[in-house]
Every structure is written in structure tokens, then in C-alpha cells.
Design a protein around this motif. Structure first.
Motif, short mmCIF file in Angstrom:
data_model
loop_
_atom_site.label_atom_id
_atom_site.label_comp_id
_atom_site.label_asym_id
_atom_site.label_seq_id
_atom_site.Cartn_x
_atom_site.Cartn_y
_atom_site.Cartn_z
N GLY B 49 0.79 -1.23 0.00
CA GLY B 49 0.00 0.00 0.00
C GLY B 49 0.81 1.27 0.00
N LYS B 50 2.14 1.16 -0.13
CA LYS B 50 2.95 2.37 -0.01
C LYS B 50 2.75 3.32 -1.18
N SER B 51 2.68 2.79 -2.40
CA SER B 51 2.44 3.67 -3.55
C SER B 51 1.05 4.30 -3.49
N THR B 52 0.08 3.52 -3.06
CA THR B 52 -1.27 4.05 -2.96
C THR B 52 -1.34 5.17 -1.93
N ARG B 55 0.02 8.18 -3.55
CA ARG B 55 -0.89 8.72 -4.56
C ARG B 55 -2.14 9.33 -3.94
N ASN B 58 -1.53 13.29 -3.01
CA ASN B 58 -1.89 14.36 -3.95
C ASN B 58 -3.15 14.00 -4.75
N LEU B 59 -3.96 13.11 -4.17
CA LEU B 59 -5.28 12.83 -4.72
C LEU B 59 -5.27 12.20 -6.12
N LEU B 60 -4.15 11.58 -6.53
CA LEU B 60 -4.20 10.83 -7.78
C LEU B 60 -5.09 9.60 -7.57
N GLU B 61 -5.12 9.10 -6.33
CA GLU B 61 -6.15 8.14 -5.94
C GLU B 61 -7.06 8.87 -4.96
N THR B 62 -8.36 8.65 -5.13
CA THR B 62 -9.30 9.27 -4.21
C THR B 62 -9.49 8.37 -3.01
N MET B 91 5.53 15.61 -7.90
CA MET B 91 5.55 14.16 -7.83
C MET B 91 6.47 13.60 -8.92
N PHE B 93 7.48 9.95 -10.76
CA PHE B 93 6.88 8.63 -10.94
C PHE B 93 7.94 7.57 -11.27
#
Lengths: 405, 251
Positions: B49-52, B55, B58-62, B91, B93
Motif C-alpha cells: 500500500g505504499k504507492s497508494t 498517490r 496528492n489525490l491521484l487516488e481518491t 511528484m 513517478f
């Protein structure tokens, strides 16, 4: 006939045929024998009225026997090959450098003779038939002559048809492209977090409209759409109290046809554009958004300029499809090439010949369009895809990269 | 190395963050904060879950629930202007994600010109400074597709810096690189940390985590299993799971 086709792997630039003629030893005897046979076959065809060899009978006999002699030499070489097999390269008199040179020169002579016979029989034959067809007072019985006669007699009808078809396809495609740009803009809208409720509502409605539009237009035949648009438009105008002649002035079959083909092509082009946009890596959007660009800014500055490149082959394909598919518009009476074809067929009671003329015209139009479009695509540094496909072809999507949690 | 800042209020504070993809729960009640000038590395196995988490910052994932406080705004709230807040969060990537339709310089100037209403010349001046600091001043007009992976990632870092962010997020910045060019990217990151940039780095580079960061966060199955100073985490971790994970990397 001889060994060693290995010289043939010289350059990949030449076409296969050119490589065969220039570099493959088998060409000299085996390949040219076929050409010689073809020449003999042509020579046995009846001469037309324009034939120049008809005035030089002796010359043609000489040419004919040169071809026969070539075949005889080839047969001898072949027999030697069969008898000596592996030793052929060293034993046969045909493989010496000097005789090789003579054979190569001979092969050019065979080509030249066959070419002369081709011009005399085929080219001048067609010219003679054309002369006959254009001066004839009634339709000749011969099928080919009759097709040429109909083409000549109906030249104005066909010309009107061709120009209408080209106009419909070109203007229809251009209008459809701009409409598709608008529609794909609606289609790809997604609700974004900063959006207020009104924007969210509009986005959902816009994207839904685009989806429904695409489903309806792509799910019904253009022939049916043409009927609905033409007669429906007619009915609406009648409701405003215009007379039939007035309506015909505004809502002509051509205008209705152009509207139909534009609206139809819009749906397909929208899907092509969407496919192009969606095949852009998602990381591009993410990078743009991470810098603070809005959805629209990311789309217009980063994603769309890349997506349109993927879409160009599919978009240009639409022009070729529209050239062909405009033929169904003849059902509402648009004077396109198809309408011209049925008109001419009706005048002379000859269906097959008339449709053959139409087929040749459509083929020439689509080939010219394909050629121009691939030049256009190269200008944009895009590889043109298969252009003759149908508009139902699936848009190939690149597999998305798996996200790591 | 910026431990003196640790008493100030956090730059970013994540509170009760939850995220799942369908039935798969990726983040369960994450609480975590980063102070100005701090370098935090997040380590953990793939799928932890570290990438999530990164993300979600900065709200790339809600996120499904929870708050992400940044400059007094809750990024996770509905209708908040995330675009404006993202301008301050750079960010980087794993896959570089340089804009393929632009050259190196235009990659760097796009956002400042579009969002800061800077003139092109002004933005280019700033971009050249940042490209110089990552050692790429010779590549300004180059097509991004002609660069090596290490160069691409350094351009990506310069691009993010051009927006003058308060916080930089690095999502496995060296995972797609050949081992010999990992160093050049880590060097740039190290220099950035030395200048006092606040950074959150998801990485598998344990030497970077150990030597550069102020705090190491170990994630396991969607929760922060353990966090602490790098020395303590690498020499004497409390949790058996942390020990097990690090043993595999440090062996």
C-alpha cells in the motif's frame, strides 16, 4: 533453371519482382520463357482495326519464331539440367560467362517482342473498341464494347455522379471531423473533484449524450438514417408552411445526403478519436495533473496532441469509407455515382456493364484518396494503418500497465 | 538531517486514511505526518500500500475515507480545489511520465506558463536553473524519447521543481532504472534533501532510506507497521515483520 538464387538477397529496397529480374539467374531462361509464351498467345489473338502489325505480316512471323526459338533454347537448357543435375554449373554450355551474357541480352529481346505484341493487340485493341464505341449509333453487342459505349454516352451522367460522390465524401468527412472533435470532448468528460454540482451534471449529461449518439448512429444502417433525415426534414419544413418547391430548393437531396453522411461519420470518427486518446499512457495525464493542471489543461496540452497521432490512420480511413458508403445515399435520390450507375443501366438495359464501370470508378477514387492520405499522414510522422478496412473495425487499445499498490 | 525542524507543525498530516480497490483493502486507517524539511521514506513489500498512500497524498487516488491536511486545507474533502494544492506538491513517478510530445525544456515550462502565468522566457530561465542543478543543462532541446532512463528521471525531478513545490513525492523513482544509473538519480535526490526540501520517498533503496531520511515508515498489509528514526529501524526494529523484511534486503 541454374543454381544459386543466393545473389537475390542483395537489397531489401527493390521490389520482389525487380530483384527477381535483376539478380535471380532463374529469371533469364525460366522467367522469360513465360513471357515468351505470353507473347505467342498475344500473337494468336485477332488483330483489331488499329493494329500496325496487320500491315507487316512478315515481321510478325519473324517475331513469333524468335519467341519459339527462345522456348526451344530454354527446353534444351532444361534437359541438360535434368541430365547433369549437380554438375550443371560446370558442365552446361549455358553457364559460361559469354553465353550468360548472350542469354541476358536475348531475354531483353523477348521482353521487347512481347511488349510490341501487347501494344498491338491489347492497347490498340482497346483503342479500336473505344473508337468503335464512341462513334457507334447504337449499343454494340460485345460486352466490353458495350461498356465503353455506355461510359461514353453516359459520360455526363457519370461525371455528375463522380463529382457528387467526391463532394459528399470530402465535405462530409471534414464536417464530421469537427463534429467528432466536439463530441469526443463531451464523451471523455469525467467528474473531477473540484467540479461543482452544475459542472458535474453537465459532464454526466454530455458524456451520456455522446454514448447514446454513438450507439444509435453506429447501430442503424446509413440507408435508414438517410431516409429518416431526408423525409423527416421534409416533414418539419412542411410544418412551417413552405411549399414543396420551396422546400426542394432548401432541403435538396444533396443537402440531406451531406447531413446524413456527416452525422453518420461523426459517430465513427468520435470512436476513432476516443481510441486514440485512450491509447495515450495514463501516466501522461497523471504527471500533468500532479503538476496542478486541470483535467481540460492536461487533455488539451498533453494527451490530445499525442492521441490525435494515434487516430490519424483511422480518421483518414473514414474518407475512404465515406467514398464507398455514400453510395447508399442514392436511396433518397442523391445524384451520386451509384445513382448515375443505375440511371445509365436503366437507359441501356445493361446492368453488369454499368456496375463494372461504377466499380472501376470507386476503385480509382479510393486508391487516389488512399495515396493522398498516406502522404498526408507521413507529413505528420504517422505510419498509415490498413486503410481499406471497415468502420466497424475495433480500435486496438494498448494494455494498461498494472498499478502497484 | 533536518531534525531541528521536527518541533514545528506538520506540513502534511494524513488522518484515518482508507482506500480499497473493489473488495481489496489497500489502506486501513493510516495516520502519518511530515514536518517541513523532513525526508520520510516509506518501505515495505510490493502490495503493502505504499504507492497508494503516496498517490492519495496528492489525490491521484481518491481516498474512501480520512483526511489529508495540507496548508490548512483538507485535500480529501469534496469540491476542494485540488489543482491549486497540487501545484505545491511535486511528484516523481516510477515510469518518469515525461510529456512525449514536448522537448525537455517544454516539459519543465508547461506548468509554470499555464498555471503561474509566467512568461515563456521567465519560465525557461527557472527551468534552466533546475535542469542545471540535475546536471542536464546540455539536453534542454532534446526530444525526451532520446534520453536514457536516468536522464528522464532527472528531467522529471527538474520538471516538478519548476513549480517550486513545498513537498516532493517520489514513487519508486529508481525502480525502472538499470542498477548502474540508479546512483545518478539518488545523488540528485540526496542534494535536494540537503537543500531542505520536504520529501516523501517510496523506495526499495535501503541505503538511501538509511542515510538520507529523517524517518523511515515500514508498511505492511495496508497499515503502518512501524516507524522511527532510520538508525533504530535498521539496527533494532521492534516488530518481527519489520525485522523479517529488512533481513531480506540487508542480507
Amino acid at each position: 533453371m541454374a543454381e544459386a538464387p543466393d545473389q537475390s538477397r542483395q537489397s531489401g529496397k527493390q521490389g520482389r519482382f525487380a530483384r527477381f529480374v535483376l539478380a535471380d539467374h532463374r529469371y533469364v531462361l525460366l522467367g522469360t520463357s513465360v513471357v515468351a509464351l505470353l507473347g505467342m498467345q498475344l500473337s494468336s489473338q485477332p488483330r483489331s482495326t488499329l493494329s500496325f502489325l496487320a500491315h507487316a505480316y512478315a515481321l510478325e512471323v519473324v517475331l513469333y519464331y524468335v519467341l519459339v526459338a527462345w522456348l526451344a533454347v530454354s527446353v534444351v537448357a532444361f534437359v541438360i539440367k535434368l541430365v547433369t543435375r549437380r554438375r550443371y554449373a560446370t558442365v552446361s554450355p549455358f553457364t559460361r560467362p559469354k553465353s550468360r551474357h548472350v542469354l541476358r541480352v536475348g531475354s531483353y529481346v523477348v521482353w521487347a517482342i512481347t511488349l510490341v505484341l501487347f501494344v498491338d493487340r491489347v492497347v490498340l485493341g482497346i483503342a479500336a473498341t473505344w473508337q468503335l464505341a464512341t462513334t457507334a449509333t447504337s449499343r454494340p453487342s460485345d460486352s466490353f464494347a458495350s461498356a465503353l459505349y455506355m461510359l461514353w454516352q453516359g459520360r455526363q451522367i457519370f461525371w455528375t455522379g463522380i463529382t457528387t460522390t467526391v463532394e459528399l465524401a470530402v465535405f462530409g468527412t471534414i464536417i464530421a471531423f469537427f463534429l467528432a472533435l466536439l463530441l469526443v470532448f463531451l464523451r471523455i468528460q469525467q467528474v473531477d473533484r473540484p467540479d461543482n454540482d452544475l459542472v458535474r451534471f453537465l459532464k454526466v449529461v454530455g458524456s451520456g449524450f455522446a454514448k447514446v449518439y454513438s450507439a444509435v448512429v453506429r447501430g442503424t444502417p446509413m440507408m435508414v438514417q438517410a431516409g429518416i433525415i431526408y423525409f423527416g426534414g421534409f416533414g418539419i419544413m412542411r410544418g412551417t408552411g413552405l411549399s414543396t418547391t420551396e422546400i426542394n430548393g432548401i432541403w435538396s437531396t444533396f443537402v440531406a445526403g451531406l447531413v446524413t453522411i456527416s452525422l453518420n461519420s461523426t459517430a465513427y470518427m468520435m470512436e476513432v478519436l476516443r481510441g486514440g486518446i485512450e491509447s495515450v499512457d495514463e501516466g501522461q495525464t497523471e504527471a500533468a495533473r500532479s503538476l496542478g493542471l486541470s483535467q481540460w489543461q492536461a487533455m488539451s496540452k498533453v494527451v490530445f496532441p499525442q492521441g490525435i497521432k494515434f487516430a490519424i490512420p483511422g480518421l483518414s480511413n473514414e474518407l475512404v469509407i465515406n467514398i464507398k458508403d455514400s453510395s447508399v445515399l442514392s436511396v433518397i435520390g442523391v445524384f451520386d455515382l451509384m445513382f448515375a450507375t443505375t440511371t445509365v443501366a436503366g437507359i441501356y438495359y445493361r446492368q453488369t456493364e454499368s456496375y463494372m464501370i461504377a466499380a472501376v470508378c470507386y476503385l480509382v477514387l479510393t486508391m487516389v484518396a488512399t495515396k493522398l492520405l498516406s502522404k498526408f499522414a507521413r507529413h505528420f510522422d504517422v505510419k498509415a494503418g490498413p486503410v481499406m478496412g471497415t468502420s466497424d473495425a475495433k480500435v486496438v487499445k494498448k494494455p494498461k500497465k498494472g498499478k502497484e499498490a | 538531517m533536518n531534525g531541528d525542524n521536527s518541533s514545528s507543525s506538520p506540513l502534511i498530516r494524513v488522518e484515518g486514511l482508507r482506500k480499497s480497490f473493489g473488495d481489496h483493502v489497500v489502506l486501513r486507517d493510516i495516520d502519518f505526518e511530515v514536518r517541513p524539511g523532513e525526508v520520510v521514506t516509506i518501505i515495505g513489500a510490493s502490495g503493502s500500500g505504499k504507492s497508494t498512500l503516496l498517490r492519495c497524498i496528492n489525490l491521484l487516488e481518491t481516498p474512501d475515507a480520512g483526511h489529508v491536511w495540507f496548508h490548512g486545507d483538507d485535500l480529501a474533502a469534496e469540491h476542494v480545489d485540488v489543482n491549486r494544492l497540487r501545484e505545491k506538491i511535486g511528484m516523481v513517478f516510477q515510469g518518469f511520465n515525461l510529456f512525449n510530445n514536448m522537448n525537455v525544456l517544454d516539459n519543465c515550462t508547461l506548468a509554470p506558463v499555464t498555471l503561474r502565468k509566467m512568461s515563456k522566457a521567465e519560465a525557461e530561465k527557472v527551468a534552466l536553473e533546475h535542469l542545471d542543478s540535475v546536471g542536464l543543462s546540455g539536453f534542454v532541446r532534446a526530444d525526451v524519447n532520446t534520453l536514457s532512463g536516468g536522464q528522464k528521471q532527472r528531467v522529471a525531478i527538474a520538471r516538478a521543481l519548476c513549480m517550486q513545490p513545498d513537498l516532493m513525492l517520489f514513487d519508486e523513482p529508481t525502480s525502472a532504472l538499470d542498477p548502474e544509473i540508479v546512483g545518478e538519480v539518488l545523488e540528485v535526490m540526496r542534494a535536494l534533501a540537503a537543500k531542505g526540501m520536504t520529501m516523501v520517498v517510496v523506495t526499495h533503496e535501503m541505503s538511501f532510506a538509511r542515510n538520507v531520511s529523517d524517518e523511515v515508515v515500514f508498511m505492511d498489509q495496508g497499515v503502518i507497521a512501524e516507524k522511527g528514526a532510520p538508525e533504530k529501524m535498521f539496527t533494532n526494529p521492534e516488530m518481527p515483520r519489520t525485522r523479517e523484511f529488512l533481513a531480506r534486503y540487508l542480507a
